[in-house]
Design a protein around this motif. Structure first.
Motif, short mmCIF file in Angstrom:
data_model
loop_
_atom_site.label_atom_id
_atom_site.label_comp_id
_atom_site.label_asym_id
_atom_site.label_seq_id
_atom_site.Cartn_x
_atom_site.Cartn_y
_atom_site.Cartn_z
N GLN A 1 0.81 -1.21 0.00
CA GLN A 1 0.00 0.00 0.00
C GLN A 1 0.85 1.27 0.00
N THR A 2 2.16 1.15 0.10
CA THR A 2 3.05 2.30 0.15
C THR A 2 3.43 2.75 -1.26
N PRO A 3 3.15 3.99 -1.65
CA PRO A 3 3.52 4.47 -2.99
C PRO A 3 5.02 4.35 -3.24
N GLY A 4 5.38 3.93 -4.44
CA GLY A 4 6.77 3.75 -4.79
C GLY A 4 7.25 2.33 -4.66
N VAL A 5 6.45 1.47 -4.03
CA VAL A 5 6.80 0.05 -3.93
C VAL A 5 6.36 -0.65 -5.21
N TRP A 6 7.28 -1.38 -5.82
CA TRP A 6 7.06 -2.01 -7.13
C TRP A 6 6.46 -3.41 -6.98
N THR A 7 6.97 -4.16 -6.02
CA THR A 7 6.39 -5.47 -5.71
C THR A 7 6.77 -5.86 -4.30
N THR A 8 6.04 -6.81 -3.74
CA THR A 8 6.35 -7.37 -2.43
C THR A 8 6.17 -8.88 -2.49
N LEU A 9 6.88 -9.57 -1.65
CA LEU A 9 6.66 -11.01 -1.48
C LEU A 9 7.08 -11.39 -0.07
N VAL A 10 6.55 -12.49 0.42
CA VAL A 10 6.86 -12.90 1.79
C VAL A 10 7.69 -14.16 1.80
N GLY A 11 8.46 -14.29 2.87
CA GLY A 11 9.33 -15.45 2.97
C GLY A 11 9.91 -15.59 4.36
N TYR A 12 11.01 -16.33 4.44
CA TYR A 12 11.65 -16.67 5.70
C TYR A 12 13.13 -16.29 5.62
N GLN A 13 13.68 -15.76 6.72
CA GLN A 13 15.04 -15.24 6.67
C GLN A 13 15.63 -15.20 8.08
N VAL B 1 10.62 -6.17 0.02
CA VAL B 1 10.03 -4.99 -0.60
C VAL B 1 10.96 -4.53 -1.73
N VAL B 2 10.44 -4.53 -2.94
CA VAL B 2 11.18 -4.04 -4.09
C VAL B 2 10.62 -2.65 -4.42
N PHE B 3 11.47 -1.65 -4.40
CA PHE B 3 10.98 -0.27 -4.47
C PHE B 3 11.82 0.58 -5.40
N ASP B 4 11.21 1.68 -5.84
CA ASP B 4 11.88 2.65 -6.70
C ASP B 4 12.36 3.80 -5.81
N PRO B 5 13.66 3.94 -5.58
CA PRO B 5 14.16 4.98 -4.68
C PRO B 5 13.90 6.40 -5.20
N ALA B 6 13.55 6.53 -6.49
CA ALA B 6 13.18 7.84 -7.02
C ALA B 6 11.78 8.24 -6.58
N GLU B 7 10.99 7.24 -6.10
CA GLU B 7 9.61 7.50 -5.69
C GLU B 7 9.39 7.37 -4.19
N VAL B 8 10.17 6.53 -3.55
CA VAL B 8 10.03 6.35 -2.10
C VAL B 8 11.41 6.11 -1.50
N GLU C 1 14.21 5.51 4.00
CA GLU C 1 13.78 6.03 5.30
C GLU C 1 12.27 5.93 5.48
N THR C 2 11.54 6.16 4.40
CA THR C 2 10.08 6.08 4.47
C THR C 2 9.64 4.64 4.72
N LEU C 3 10.30 3.69 4.08
CA LEU C 3 9.98 2.28 4.32
C LEU C 3 10.28 1.91 5.77
N LEU C 4 11.37 2.43 6.30
CA LEU C 4 11.69 2.18 7.71
C LEU C 4 10.62 2.77 8.63
N SER D 1 22.47 9.69 7.71
CA SER D 1 22.80 8.56 6.85
C SER D 1 22.38 8.73 5.41
N GLY D 2 21.30 9.44 5.15
CA GLY D 2 20.83 9.56 3.78
C GLY D 2 20.10 8.34 3.33
N SER D 3 19.51 8.38 2.14
CA SER D 3 18.76 7.25 1.62
C SER D 3 19.67 6.24 1.00
N ASP D 4 19.14 5.04 0.81
CA ASP D 4 19.92 3.97 0.20
C ASP D 4 20.18 4.28 -1.25
N GLY D 5 21.33 3.94 -1.72
CA GLY D 5 21.63 4.22 -3.11
C GLY D 5 22.51 3.27 -3.70
#
Length: 225
Positions: free
Chosen positions: A65-77, A102-109, A112-115, A221-225
Motif C-alpha cells: 500500500q506504500t507508494p513507490g513500492v514495485w512489488t512485495t513477497l513474503v518469505g523466511y530469513q 520490498v522491491v521499491f523505486d528509490p526515485a519515488e520512495v 527512510e520512508t519504508l523504515l 545517513s541519507g537514503s539507500d543508493g
C-alpha cells in the motif's frame, strides 16, 4: 497464523532443521495487487529491502500500500534451514523469522520512508512475539542490502528508541543485519498477498502509536543508493 506454544528460543546451527536443496513449491508469477513479477531479476534502478515485523500477512499489505513500492513477497530469513516450509518455521527449529521483501523505486520512495512504515506498524520492543503471536518466527528484524541501508537502518533504530523510551516503552529488540549472509527463502504460494486473496483474514500486527519524522529517523545517513 500458527501460534508457537512452547517457550521461544532460537536454535543453534547444529540444532536447526537441515532443510533441502530445492523448494517444495513454486512462486506465483505476478503480484495480485501491483501486477508486477514477484521474482527477480528486477528492473534496473529498483532496490530491495527486507523487513520482519510479525505475521507477514498484514506486514506485506502495509508495504504494497506504500507508494513507490514495485512489488512485495513474503518469505523466511535470518535462520539456518534451507528452503523451509511454513510448518518447519513455526516449529521454532529453523531460526527464521517471517519477512516481507520490498522491491521499491528509490526515485519515488526513500528507504527512510519504508523504515518509518516498518517501525510504526509493529512494536519492536516485544522480542519473540507480536501481540498474541508468540514465537521466534515473529521477531523484529531488518536485513539490509547495502552499507547505506545498514547505516540508515541503524540511525532510524536509534531515533525510534529515543521516542519509544520517552513514551514508556522498553529496549528495541530488532536485529539490523546484512542480508548477504542471511538468504531469503520464498514462502508458499498461499501466503503471497494473503490479505488480498482473503480480505477478512487474520492480521496480527499493530503499532505502538509512537511516530518519528522521516528526516529525524534517518538523520546522518541519507537514503539507500
Amino acid at each position: 497464523m500458527f501460534t508457537y506454544r512452547r517457550t521461544p528460543e532460537l536454535p543453534s546451527r547444529e540444532e536447526a532443521l537441515k532443510g533441502r536443496p530445492e523448494p517444495l513449491f513454486s512462486l506465483p508469477a505476478r503480484h495480485t495487487v501491483l501486477g508486477n513479477p514477484l521474482a527477480g531479476p528486477y528492473p534496473e534502478g529498483l532496490e530491495v529491502a527486507d523487513f520482519g515485523l510479525g505475521c507477514f500477512w498484514g506486514a506485506e499489505r502495509k508495504f504494497w500500500q506504500t507508494p513507490g513500492v514495485w512489488t512485495t513477497l513474503v518469505g523466511y530469513q535470518g535462520g539456518f534451514t534451507e528452503n523451509p516450509t511454513y510448518e518447519e518455521v513455526c516449529s521454532g527449529l529453523t531460526g527464521h523469522t517471517e519477512v516481507v521483501r520490498v522491491v521499491f523505486d528509490p526515485a519515488e520512495v526513500a528507504y527512510e520512508t519504508l523504515l518509518k512504515v516498518f517501525w510504526e506498524a509493529h512494536d519492536p520492543t516485544q522480542g519473540f512475539r507480536q501481540g498474541n503471536d508468540v514465537g521466534t518466527q515473529y521477531r523484529s528484524a531488518v536485513y539490509t542490502h547495502s552499507e547505506a541501508q545498514q547505516a540508515t537502518a541503524e540511525a532510524s533504530r536509534d531515533a525510534y528508541q529515543r521516542v519509544l523510551t520517552g513514551s514508556g516503552y522498553g529496549t528495541i529488540s530488532t536485529a539490523v543485519l546484512p542480508a548477504a549472509d542471511r538468504p531469503f527463502w520464498n514462502a508458499e504460494e498461499y501466503h503471497q498477498q494473503y490479505l488480498d486473496k482473503n480480505p477478512g483474514g487474520y492480521c496480527g500486527i499493530g503499532g505502538t502509536g509512537v511516530s518519528c519524522p522521516v528526516g529525524i529517523a534517518g538523520a546522518g545517513s541519507g537514503s539507500d543508493g
